[in-house]
Design a protein around this motif. Structure first.
Motif, PDB file in Angstrom:
ATOM      1  N   VAL A  50      -0.092  -3.822  -5.990  1.00  0.00           N
ATOM      2  CA  VAL A  50      -0.939  -3.020  -5.114  1.00  0.00           C
ATOM      3  C   VAL A  50      -1.959  -2.193  -5.894  1.00  0.00           C
ATOM      4  O   VAL A  50      -2.904  -1.662  -5.307  1.00  0.00           O
ATOM      5  CB  VAL A  50      -0.075  -2.095  -4.213  1.00  0.00           C
ATOM      6  CG1 VAL A  50       0.367  -0.847  -4.983  1.00  0.00           C
ATOM      7  CG2 VAL A  50      -0.793  -1.735  -2.920  1.00  0.00           C
ATOM      8  N   THR A  75       6.777  -1.820  -7.230  1.00  0.00           N
ATOM      9  CA  THR A  75       6.225  -1.086  -6.089  1.00  0.00           C
ATOM     10  C   THR A  75       6.759   0.341  -6.089  1.00  0.00           C
ATOM     11  O   THR A  75       7.774   0.635  -6.709  1.00  0.00           O
ATOM     12  CB  THR A  75       6.605  -1.724  -4.727  1.00  0.00           C
ATOM     13  OG1 THR A  75       7.911  -1.254  -4.331  1.00  0.00           O
ATOM     14  CG2 THR A  75       6.614  -3.238  -4.790  1.00  0.00           C
ATOM     15  N   VAL A  78       7.040   2.493  -0.805  1.00  0.00           N
ATOM     16  CA  VAL A  78       5.968   2.519   0.200  1.00  0.00           C
ATOM     17  C   VAL A  78       5.869   1.125   0.799  1.00  0.00           C
ATOM     18  O   VAL A  78       5.787   0.132   0.072  1.00  0.00           O
ATOM     19  CB  VAL A  78       4.619   2.921  -0.453  1.00  0.00           C
ATOM     20  CG1 VAL A  78       3.482   2.838   0.546  1.00  0.00           C
ATOM     21  CG2 VAL A  78       4.712   4.317  -1.058  1.00  0.00           C
ATOM     22  N   LYS A  79       5.859   1.036   2.133  1.00  0.00           N
ATOM     23  CA  LYS A  79       5.864  -0.271   2.795  1.00  0.00           C
ATOM     24  C   LYS A  79       4.682  -1.142   2.374  1.00  0.00           C
ATOM     25  O   LYS A  79       4.828  -2.340   2.147  1.00  0.00           O
ATOM     26  CB  LYS A  79       5.867  -0.091   4.318  1.00  0.00           C
ATOM     27  CG  LYS A  79       7.227   0.296   4.880  1.00  0.00           C
ATOM     28  CD  LYS A  79       7.234   0.231   6.408  1.00  0.00           C
ATOM     29  CE  LYS A  79       8.658   0.458   6.936  1.00  0.00           C
ATOM     30  NZ  LYS A  79       8.722   0.325   8.416  1.00  0.00           N
ATOM     31  N   LYS A  80       3.498  -0.562   2.278  1.00  0.00           N
ATOM     32  CA  LYS A  80       2.308  -1.334   1.897  1.00  0.00           C
ATOM     33  C   LYS A  80       2.489  -1.943   0.509  1.00  0.00           C
ATOM     34  O   LYS A  80       2.154  -3.113   0.287  1.00  0.00           O
ATOM     35  CB  LYS A  80       1.070  -0.432   1.932  1.00  0.00           C
ATOM     36  CG  LYS A  80      -0.219  -1.143   1.559  1.00  0.00           C
ATOM     37  CD  LYS A  80      -0.589  -2.224   2.563  1.00  0.00           C
ATOM     38  CE  LYS A  80      -1.950  -2.816   2.253  1.00  0.00           C
ATOM     39  NZ  LYS A  80      -2.308  -3.925   3.177  1.00  0.00           N
ATOM     40  N   ASP A  81       3.000  -1.160  -0.430  1.00  0.00           N
ATOM     41  CA  ASP A  81       3.263  -1.669  -1.782  1.00  0.00           C
ATOM     42  C   ASP A  81       4.170  -2.897  -1.724  1.00  0.00           C
ATOM     43  O   ASP A  81       3.935  -3.912  -2.396  1.00  0.00           O
ATOM     44  CB  ASP A  81       3.976  -0.607  -2.627  1.00  0.00           C
ATOM     45  CG  ASP A  81       3.074   0.508  -3.104  1.00  0.00           C
ATOM     46  OD1 ASP A  81       2.048   0.762  -2.449  1.00  0.00           O
ATOM     47  OD2 ASP A  81       3.400   1.126  -4.130  1.00  0.00           O
ATOM     48  N   GLU A  83       4.830  -4.921   0.812  1.00  0.00           N
ATOM     49  CA  GLU A  83       4.186  -6.061   1.464  1.00  0.00           C
ATOM     50  C   GLU A  83       3.248  -6.789   0.499  1.00  0.00           C
ATOM     51  O   GLU A  83       3.230  -8.032   0.434  1.00  0.00           O
ATOM     52  CB  GLU A  83       3.399  -5.577   2.684  1.00  0.00           C
ATOM     53  CG  GLU A  83       4.272  -5.088   3.829  1.00  0.00           C
ATOM     54  CD  GLU A  83       3.481  -4.292   4.865  1.00  0.00           C
ATOM     55  OE1 GLU A  83       2.248  -4.160   4.708  1.00  0.00           O
ATOM     56  OE2 GLU A  83       4.096  -3.784   5.824  1.00  0.00           O
ATOM     57  N   VAL A  84       2.466  -6.024  -0.239  1.00  0.00           N
ATOM     58  CA  VAL A  84       1.519  -6.619  -1.187  1.00  0.00           C
ATOM     59  C   VAL A  84       2.263  -7.342  -2.305  1.00  0.00           C
ATOM     60  O   VAL A  84       1.878  -8.444  -2.724  1.00  0.00           O
ATOM     61  CB  VAL A  84       0.569  -5.540  -1.748  1.00  0.00           C
ATOM     62  CG1 VAL A  84      -0.275  -6.096  -2.890  1.00  0.00           C
ATOM     63  CG2 VAL A  84      -0.333  -4.993  -0.648  1.00  0.00           C
ATOM     64  N   TYR A 129      13.545  -2.654   3.374  1.00  0.00           N
ATOM     65  CA  TYR A 129      12.303  -3.335   3.731  1.00  0.00           C
ATOM     66  C   TYR A 129      12.007  -4.480   2.762  1.00  0.00           C
ATOM     67  O   TYR A 129      11.624  -5.584   3.177  1.00  0.00           O
ATOM     68  CB  TYR A 129      11.146  -2.334   3.763  1.00  0.00           C
ATOM     69  CG  TYR A 129       9.913  -2.878   4.435  1.00  0.00           C
ATOM     70  CD1 TYR A 129       9.945  -3.283   5.763  1.00  0.00           C
ATOM     71  CD2 TYR A 129       8.705  -2.977   3.748  1.00  0.00           C
ATOM     72  CE1 TYR A 129       8.820  -3.790   6.398  1.00  0.00           C
ATOM     73  CE2 TYR A 129       7.567  -3.476   4.364  1.00  0.00           C
ATOM     74  CZ  TYR A 129       7.625  -3.888   5.688  1.00  0.00           C
ATOM     75  OH  TYR A 129       6.512  -4.390   6.316  1.00  0.00           O
TER      76      TYR A 129
END
Length: 391
Positions: A50, A75, A78-81, A83-84, A129
């Motif tokens: 990310v 990561t 953090v969810k965005k981290d 996912e990426v 997650y």
């Protein structure tokens, strides 16, 4: 009894590359990743996807390239981290997401302005997650070295319940003494429910020069993964040096611990990383430094010439170095001069050696090192003085 395996987690391309001035492009990372896979590392931490498009692309390409090792992406919790990272790792045959959060009082108070309860909540959510995307999830408790053991145990237990397969116990600031770090691993082994079902990992920094010692103390007390870098490159004073921990375990078989590293590739891999990163290695660096197998003292040289093991605990060929180096200086003795002279084609009698040695000392007092070219000059003078041709 078969030795237990300690997995080698290489983070040269992530933690190692964070050093100012050591930035690698994707092509360079692919070359190093291919070598790390050939070297026999178990996990390659390919980057922090990310953080930038370039890092994402590098992780993605390494995931396609690597055939044997697990490929890991870092990561934050953090969810965005997450996912990426999952997207970057989608082509990996053995993907791992490495997620976590700071657990020390210092991190909780000053970095997050949070509470222990909130940190545990975030840790659980991050691991759970990540588990939606990959089976292999490593959880790091950043600054575990300065985290109270009882709280660290609580965080680790919740991470295991949430699906973590590996627990990373970083000495992020390189603060621990070896006995303290080893005791921390032992405490977790004895107080964390379900810890027998996961791998404990050591990630030690070298701020006080103790990264290798701490990592070895960690595995002696039950950890079975060491996170390290080639040449010990990394933030500030660096990370645990891969070549050091691998050779410690190899040279101390009574520990009953072994790795899958092809040690004969260590020196060449060290040279590759130096060249790609533009990061020189100090000459006295253990295992891969220029002086690691060099001898200039007469007493040492005489001993090594008679039997290498008198002053070397490692055969240089084991790590990919051709041979021990006998360096001629003013501290060298007759045995070293005779040895080096023979290497360049001169078989000296005792009389010739006595004469040559006096001439050699005159050369040695004027310069730091006597090289092969100087030996030829010395032999010419010996021939004139002794009136005997030196063959």
């Amino acid at each position: 009894m078969n030795n237990e395996k300690v997995e080698i987690f290489d983070t040269t391309l992530r933690d190692g590359e964070q050093v100012p001035g050591c930035k690698l492009d994707t092509h360079q990372k692919l070359i190093i990743a291919e070598r790390l896979d050939e070297l026999g590392v178990d996990v390659i931490e390919a980057g922090f996807p990310v953080s930038s498009p370039g890092d994402f692309n590098s992780v993605n390409e390494i995931a396609k390239l690597v055939k044997n090792a697990s490929v890991c992406g870092l990561t934050r919790a953090v969810k965005k981290d997450i996912e990426v990272a999952a997207e970057a790792l989608k082509y990996a045959s053995k993907p791992r997401i490495h997620t976590g959060i700071g657990t020390s009082d210092s991190h909780i108070k000053y970095k997050f302005n949070s509470s222990q309860e909130e940190v545990i909540k975030r840790a659980k959510e991050a691991v759970s997650y990540a588990k939606n995307f990959v089976d292999d999830v490593e959880f790091y408790a950043e600054d575990a070295g300065r985290t109270a053991n009882d709280f660290l145990a609580k965080v680790c237990e919740e991470a295991i319940k949430s699906g973590a397969t590996v627990l990373n116990i970083p000495d992020t600031t390189g603060y621990c003494l070896p006995e303290e770090y080893g005791a921390k691993i032992k405490y977790l082994k004895e107080h964390v429910k379900g810890i027998e079902n996961v791998t404990i990992s050591c990630h030690c920094h070298n701020d006080l020069g103790l990264a290798t010692a701490n990592s070895i103390s960690g595995v002696v007390n039950g950890a079975r993964q060491i996170e390290c870098t080639i040449n010990g490159v990394g933030e500030r004073a660096g990370n645990t040096a891969l070549e050091e921990v691998v050779m410690v375990l190899r040279q101390h078989p009574y520990l009953n611990l072994q790795t899958s590293i092809n040690t004969q590739l260590l020196y060449d891999t060290s040279l590759m990383v130096r060249e790609k990163m533009g990061m020189p290695v100090q000459p006295n660096k253990a295992i891969v430094g220029a002086n690691a197998f060099a001898h200039s003292s007469g007493i040492h040289q005489d001993g090594v010439i008679k039997n290498r093991q008198t002053y070397e605990i490692i055969n240089p060929e084991e790590v990919g170095v051709t041979e021990s180096a006998i360096i001629l200086t003013a501290r060298s003795g007759r045995a070293a001069l005779a040895y080096r002279a023979k290497k360049v084609g001169y078989e000296l009698t005792k009389l010739q050696l006595d004469i040559a040695y006096q001439t050699f000392l005159l050369f040695a007092d004027k310069q730091k090192e006597v090289i092969d070219e100087d030996i030829h000059k010395i032999m010419k003078q010996v021939s004139k003085v002794s009136k005997i041709a030196v063959a």
